[in-house]
Design an enzyme around this catalytic site. Structure first.
Site, PDB file in Angstrom:
ATOM      1  N   CYS A 205      32.944  29.505  33.670  1.00  0.00           N
ATOM      2  CA  CYS A 205      33.523  30.576  34.501  1.00  0.00           C
ATOM      3  C   CYS A 205      34.800  31.127  33.857  1.00  0.00           C
ATOM      4  O   CYS A 205      35.816  30.422  33.792  1.00  0.00           O
ATOM      5  CB  CYS A 205      33.817  30.017  35.890  1.00  0.00           C
ATOM      6  SG  CYS A 205      34.784  31.107  36.944  1.00  0.00           S
TER       7      CYS A 205
ATOM      8  N   CYS B 176      37.755  31.301  36.274  1.00  0.00           N
ATOM      9  CA  CYS B 176      38.371  29.975  36.474  1.00  0.00           C
ATOM     10  C   CYS B 176      39.377  29.683  35.367  1.00  0.00           C
ATOM     11  O   CYS B 176      40.454  29.156  35.619  1.00  0.00           O
ATOM     12  CB  CYS B 176      37.308  28.886  36.499  1.00  0.00           C
ATOM     13  SG  CYS B 176      36.132  29.038  37.847  1.00  0.00           S
TER      14      CYS B 176
END
Length: 145
Positions: free
Chosen positions: A70, A73
């Protein structure tokens, strides 16, 4: 410092000079785990230690669910790390890699990352999909400290 007694749930104010020297709960007189105030943060949370790191924490917990793939993230991680460093002793910050810990990902129905959870006294208080800025994290967690 403020922390919960894990026996009776009472919030206790622990003076700095009592940290590490036998601080006790003002309500039930159980010893307080003041060493937990100085656990390095953020704490990596796994399926195996979720209960001890999050549910049994004497401090409110901000749990950051993320995944290695991600990109968002990765961009948010420095904000979480900075918040963890600045809130040490008041809030426990945990990081949960959902790919490495599928049981917790299933338990909390994490369908997308990043995702934030707030726990206090062993209870899930808030679930927050997406990201927050550091000042927003501070405002959210101020309610539980």
């Amino acid at each position: 410092y403020k922390m919960r007694c894990m026996q009776c749930g009472a919030r206790n104010r622990v003076p700095a000079d009592r940290v590490g020297s036998g601080a006790k709960c003002g309500q039930c007189c159980s010893p307080l785990k003041t060493d937990e105030l100085f656990t390095p943060q953020p704490v990596m949370v796994t399926d195996a230690d979720f209960e001890s790191q999050v549910l049994k924490s004497p401090l409110p917990v901000l749990l950051f669910a993320w995944a290695p793939w991600c990109s968002t993230c990765g961009a948010v991680s420095p904000i979480i790390e900075q918040f963890a460093s600045e809130s040490k002793g008041r809030v426990r910050v945990g990081k949960l890699n959902i790919d490495a810990n599928p049981n917790l990902a299933n338990r909390f129905s994490i369908m997308s990352v990043p995702f934030l959870f707030i726990f206090d006294h062993g209870e899930l208080k808030e679930s927050l999909p997406g990201t927050l800025q550091k000042h927003e994290l501070m405002l959210k967690m101020a309610h539980y400290v």
